[in-house]
Design a protein around this motif. Structure first.
Motif, PDB file in Angstrom:
ATOM      1  N   UNK A 167     -12.272 -26.544 -18.755  1.00 45.17           N
ATOM      2  CA  UNK A 167     -12.429 -27.968 -19.070  1.00 45.17           C
ATOM      3  C   UNK A 167     -13.091 -28.715 -17.910  1.00 45.17           C
ATOM      4  N   UNK A 168     -12.697 -28.348 -16.707  1.00 35.88           N
ATOM      5  CA  UNK A 168     -13.274 -28.998 -15.526  1.00 35.88           C
ATOM      6  C   UNK A 168     -14.798 -28.801 -15.502  1.00 35.88           C
ATOM      7  N   UNK A 169     -15.226 -27.582 -15.748  1.00 36.52           N
ATOM      8  CA  UNK A 169     -16.668 -27.305 -15.759  1.00 36.52           C
ATOM      9  C   UNK A 169     -17.365 -28.022 -16.912  1.00 36.52           C
ATOM     10  N   UNK A 206     -16.487 -30.711 -18.359  1.00 41.72           N
ATOM     11  CA  UNK A 206     -16.520 -32.146 -18.114  1.00 41.72           C
ATOM     12  C   UNK A 206     -17.651 -32.503 -17.169  1.00 41.72           C
ATOM     13  N   UNK A 247      -9.720 -24.686 -15.764  1.00 38.29           N
ATOM     14  CA  UNK A 247     -11.002 -24.426 -15.099  1.00 38.29           C
ATOM     15  C   UNK A 247     -12.166 -24.650 -16.051  1.00 38.29           C
TER      16      UNK A 247
END
Lengths: 251, 483, 419
Positions: B434-436, B438, B432
């Motif tokens: 890393x997704x944000x 990125x 989660x």
């Protein structure tokens, strides 16, 4: 001319296992590159390494955006420098409203560029306009990020984010996986709309069929952590016919 | 919505330190330091209380002397010297206020700074506020409008004088003076707080709110709140609290009693942001609070929502006694601890009435070197035919030097009653985060986003006026926990 | 300690050696837990403490019970412990790989035992001090034949304090059972299980004591790297029973499955208390607890999973479910997570209630009488948990004991008659 994205002799490991063993790639403005390769060739690792994810050790080489090394940059800094990764498996963020997430991302970029933050009303308009083109309805926008989305919805949502963030470098990691024919068409149309002379894209895929929709300028075959062969779009067709087995020897 | 916007602006301008840490320079009228019968007589006299109230206080004090501080919580509470504190401090001002215009401008400015403007022009839209400053209520807004529909909203010290029958009947009926050490202490020395009475069939036309502020040094705040909702009535009540940044610890021991009669509903929301101490654990409020509501009538409902981000130590279990048939109790809680904060908080749901139902949703977030414990009791009495409870407790760890603990107590004495309890503990998912990242969102903002998502189920229970502020608070309280 | 509580008469007990003397001192200081001790909030020892008891000191004749038959049925070697005293004859012909020693004169083993034993626990202290019988079993290699410890006794004025330390050498493997069928006033076994690296133990305990016996068991377990314990306790007997087990994960990769069933009727009180100490990372623990309570019985489950600082990658799970069959029965549960490391997956769940109404309706709609349908669902509720036991012999004695309890409680799945 400086390349938008340049990968120089990139080596990366996970734990003690080397995965990338010397990748060289240059992506110039306006170009769409495809990376094809069998399972376990290092495709997903490459997208994570480029985006700066923790857990991968860069053991050699460099990654440059507009001629400047980004290896020391955190993932969010790379993102604000113009890099976008469309995830193979988009992550669910329970409780995090889609609109506030999208707006946080867009505003982070605007603040970095010294622009005004976009206000809520204007933003909703902006998102609705782009969402319509990707067949994303209001209900999806109201839900928490990726929560309760089907596989196809998640992929369309990735492309929506890409459209909103207007990255100069887009990395699409297996964007076709889990999509049926209709969804593939919607996603590809979305991607094609974002092709522009000032942008570049790296399309990572296992299958050739995506490349019928997103037609690449260059195709590279990745196997065993190295680019084994590069060519034009016809190379993808060749893979389709002969499989990766034949290509591997060509290096 | 002026106040809401203002609060957000303040918070947004914030730099990462406690925003409410300023001190108001105002002359104050204090009781002599220390706790004894004379202190209690002093308080009672200052409040112009009737004799029965003084006796009640003295009885509570006698009881308190025989009790010991509870030690079962997962808290490391340094010894408290009850003689080294002031039990009454009031800003000096004219005895009776004809209107808000007579309130000391320093005080008005203080509340304005806190985002709670009291003066006529800037008041919160549709929120009536009782402002309690140290030991006294300094202003209560919208009283006339409320009295038109029969709603009483006033400082409890006034209620003791003006509505003695109501106070006598209900005060201590939910939380007896000897209930626990801190409740006994409060019963002896409580200074002010709010009194709310909603008559039969009345839906309170606006949110009622009390804003508590500790200003004086070495002063404990012991407020007492009593809310009575008669048959078929409804009220939503909000409570906010802040204190200046000081190096020594200050005690806050409040008592809140709620009574809901047949088909009545009380919604009680708290955003607790007492000064939490600094990043080395110096200073901060000891927040030892007893809150309990009784659903006396059939189909009555009491709902507690709390967002606890402040205080050095929190000891707090807002509870429901579900006496009425098909009565409903709810507890929605976010407790966030950072640095050296400690929290032991949860609820008790005591099911007595047939068909009573309760829901507990608790979200605990631990960061820094803090310790955060959920402690809750669900008890089904033999009479609680077909009663139901559902409990979900989730804990999130931010960093590897903090602790997250879950201690549920489940007692069932009725075979037809059903209890379901689930709890999980984990850290923020790497995926989660890393997704944000990125997407270009900075790490601290990303953590705040994810944590707020984690708390969503609770936050959505807060009234609009508080929800936005609470959301910002979560982000601010987490500052310094990442990286 | 509370004045009203009687203490066992220790006047004739000879306590020797530093470990036992220290234990005696600790017992004399602490005694039975007082009314405000948090870990004993659901289990009070009033009934036990009101009885006059004397620790047993000599072997008596074995008593009637199913232990021997059960041991024979599973082809196990039976070690008999009568009134807390080890029957030396039963130590003859131990399975290959198992050696017996005397704990009462082995200071090192006593030290090791106390390191394993639940700390500040009345049974740890009292039974170590009194030690009516002391046994050390050392296990090497793969033990082909299961072992059964049968605890029996007939004198209702006695208390039994056997202490047994079982040490598994690296990579040793064993299957064993504890069978409790005594009629003493207090049965207070102190058991230590010390598993070295990669050792593996499949373990079942049946608590089937007499109806006036108080069973207070303290078991301490330590698991070294990649050691594995699969334990299953079934508590059906006794007037009052508390099975307390403390497990320490001492090496990475250790795995502990700890399940229990308690079945109560009459005025029985069953307590299952566990403490799982994840002192080191990369270990897993999983607890499944089921309880069925009839009449005025009371069941307690207290389970704590504690994850120490830096014990990353811990997976700790607990699931407790209880069924109440009577309006006078009570169940108390306190599943507890105490977590000081962040990279963990820990969860617990607890449910209390009646049988699922939909399932019951489904069965009765197929023509099955309600009483039988109920019995079927209760049986399924129990068998489902027992099915996780991989060793057939062990699963078998669990199943037999549970089925017998159901029959005795009038829950029968055989006929179509109302039970």
């Amino acid at each position: 001319m400086t390349a938008l994205l340049e990968i120089r002799d990139l080596h990366a490991s996970v734990g003690d296992t080397p995965i990338l063993k010397g990748i060289n790639l240059t992506l110039n403005a306006g170009e769409v590159h495809a990376i094809m390769g069998p399972n376990g060739s290092g495709k997903s690792t490459m997208s994570y390494v480029l985006a700066g994810r923790n857990g991968y050790e860069i053991t050699g080489g460099d990654v440059l955006i507009n001629g400047e090394s980004v290896l020391e940059l955190s993932p969010d800094e790379r993102a604000r420098a113009g890099m976008f990764l469309a995830f193979q498996y988009p992550v669910e963020l329970p409780g995090v409203g889609g609109m506030s997430f999208l707006r946080a991302a867009v505003n982070a970029r605007r603040v970095e560029a010294g622009e005004e933050e976009v206000d809520q009303l204007a933003f909703v308009k902006m998102v609705r306009a782009k969402a319509g083109e990707l067949d994303i309805n209001d209900d999806m926008l109201k839900r928490a990020v990726n929560v309760g989305f089907s596989g196809g919805e998640k992929k369309r949502y990735e492309i929506l984010q890409m459209a909103l963030l207007e990255p100069t470098i887009s990395i699409l990691d297996e964007t076709d996986s889990g999509l049926d024919v209709d969804a593939l068409k919607i996603v590809s149309d979305g991607v094609n709309m974002l092709r522009a002379p000032e942008r570049t894209m790296l399309v990572i895929t296992h299958y050739q069929r995506l490349l019928n929709h997103i037609v690449p300028d260059h195709v590279h075959i990745l196997a065993g952590g190295k680019i084994r062969k590069s060519g034009g779009k016809e190379l993808a067709l060749q893979v389709e016919e002969t499989g990766y087995a034949g290509i591997d020897d060509a290096a | 919505m002026a106040a809401t916007t203002q609060t957000i602006e303040q918070v947004e301008q914030a730099t990462g330190k406690y925003k409410y840490g300023f001190v108001t320079e105002i002359e104050s009228d204090k009781a002599p330091k220390g706790l004894n019968e004379d202190t209690i007589r002093f308080i009672s006299a200052k409040k112009d209380e009737p004799e029965w109230m003084l006796e009640w206080r003295l009885k509570a004090y006698a009881r308190w002397l025989t009790m010991t501080s509870p030690d079962w919580a997962k808290l490391d509470i340094p010894p408290i010297d009850y003689q080294d504190s002031y039990y009454y401090a009031a800003p000096k001002q004219a005895e009776k206020l004809a209107s808000l215009d007579e309130v000391d401008p320093e005080l008005l400015a203080t509340y304005e700074k806190l985002g709670i403007p009291l003066n006529e022009q800037k008041r919160l839209a549709n929120v009536a506020v009782d402002a309690v400053f140290d030991s006294v209520s300094v202003a209560t807004t919208f009283r006339e409008e409320l009295s038109k529909v029969g709603v009483i909203f006033c400082p409890i010290s006034e209620a003791i004088r003006d509505y003695p029958e109501l106070v006598k009947k209900y005060m201590g009926s939910v939380i007896p003076v000897g209930d626990n050490y801190f409740a006994a202490l409060n019963s002896a020395v409580f200074t002010d707080g709010s009194f709310v009475y909603i008559p039969k069939g009345v839906r309170c036309p606006m949110e009622l709110s009390t804003y508590f502020r500790i200003n004086e040094q070495n002063t404990g705040q012991f407020e007492r709140t009593l809310i009575i909702a008669e048959d078929e009535s409804y009220v939503s009540y909000l409570e906010g609290c802040t204190a200046p940044q000081r190096d020594e610890n200050q005690l806050h021991a409040a008592v809140v009693e709620l009574v809901a009669m047949q088909d009545a509903e009380i919604k009680y929301s708290t955003v607790q942001n007492w000064y939490p101490g600094d990043e080395n654990g110096k200073g901060g409020i000891y927040n030892f609070v007893t809150k309990r509501g009784v659903c006396r009538g059939a189909r009555s409902k009491i709902s507690w929502t709390q967002v606890e981000t402040g205080s050095a130590i929190t000891w707090k279990y807002p509870s429901c006694v579900l006496q009425g048939e098909e009565s409903v109790g709810e507890f929605y809680s976010v407790a966030l601890t950072n640095n050296y904060q400690q929290a032991d908080t949860g609820t008790k749901m005591i099911h007595i009435g047939a068909g009573s139902r309760s829901t507990i949703i608790s979200k605990g977030i631990s960061a820094g070197k803090s310790q955060n414990c959920y402690r809750g009791l669900v008890q089904m009495q033999p009479t609680a035919e077909n009663a139901r409870n559902f409990t979900q407790c989730d804990s999130l760890l931010v960093g590897d030097r903090c602790g997250a603990h879950t201690v549920p107590y489940i007692v069932s004495r009725n075979p037809s009653a059903k209890i379901e309890h689930e709890a999980t503990t984990s850290r923020i998912s790497e995926d989660q985060l890393f997704y944000c990242l990125q997407r270009g969102i900075e790490e601290e903002a990303a953590v705040s986003l994810i944590v707020n998502g984690f708390c969503k189920e609770v936050m959505k229970e807060l009234p609009m006026e508080f929800a936005v502020e609470a959301q910002k608070l979560i982000g601010i309280s987490l500052e310094g926990s990442v990286g | 300690m509370p004045a009203l509580m009687m203490q066992p008469d220790l006047s004739n007990v000879v306590v020797s050696g530093p470990v036992r003397t220290a234990a005696l001192t600790a017992w004399q200081q602490q005694g039975w837990p007082g009314p405000r001790v948090e870990s004993w909030r659901f289990t009070k020892l009033d009934r036990l403490a009101a009885r006059e008891i004397t620790p047993a000191s000599s072997l008596s004749t074995a008593t009637a019970g199913d232990g021997l038959a059960m041991a024979a049925g599973m082809g196990a070697h039976a070690i008999q412990i009568v009134n807390g005293v080890i029957d030396p004859a039963s130590l003859e012909g131990l399975p290959a790989g198992v050696t017996a020693g005397n704990l009462s004169d082995d200071q090192g083993a006593q030290d090791a035992m106390m390191a394993l034993a639940p700390p500040n626990h009345p049974v740890s202290n009292l039974s170590m001090a009194v030690m009516s019988g002391g046994l050390v079993l050392d296990v090497v290699g793969e033990v082909a034949r299961p072992l059964m410890l049968i605890f029996e006794g007939d004198d209702a004025s006695l208390s039994a304090h056997p202490v047994v330390l079982i040490r598994l050498a690296p990579a040793a493997r064993m299957v064993m059972a504890e069978w409790h069928q005594s009629a003493v006033a207090l049965s207070a076994p102190l058991i230590g299980l010390d598993l070295a690296a990669k050792a593996s133990l499949d373990f079942v305990k049946i608590q089937s004591e007499g109806s006036t016996t108080s069973h207070l068991a303290a078991t301490g377990v330590s698991l070294a790297g990649e050691a594995r314990l699969t334990g299953f306790s079934l508590s059906v007997g006794g007037e009052m029973a508390r099975l307390e087990t403390h497990v320490t994960m001492a090496g990475e990769g250790a795995d502990c499955q700890l399940s229990a069933i308690y079945l109560g009727r009459g005025r029985q009180h069953h307590d299952i208390t566990t403490v799982l100490n994840h002192d080191i990372g990369h270990c897993t623990s999983d607890q499944v607890i089921r309880g069925v309570l009839d009449d005025r019985a009371r069941g307690v489950y207290q389970g704590k999973v504690r994850v120490a600082e830096d014990a990353q990658k811990t997976d700790g799970q607990q699931m407790s479910r209880a069924l109440l069959l009577s309006r006078k029965a009570e169940v108390d549960a306190k599943p507890e997570l105490e977590i000081y490391a962040d990279d963990v997956v820990c969860a617990h769940g607890a449910t209390v209630g009646e049988l699922d109404a939909t399932q019951l309706f489904y069965l009765t709609s197929r023509g099955i009488p309600e009483a039988k349908a109920r019995a079927m669902l209760i049986e399924a509720f129990l068998i489902d948990a027992i099915d996780s036991v991989e060793i057939d012999n062990l699963a078998q004695i669990l199943r037999e004991t549970a089925t017998r309890w159901m029959a005795q409680t009038g829950l029968t799945t055989d006929g179509n008659q109302h039970g």
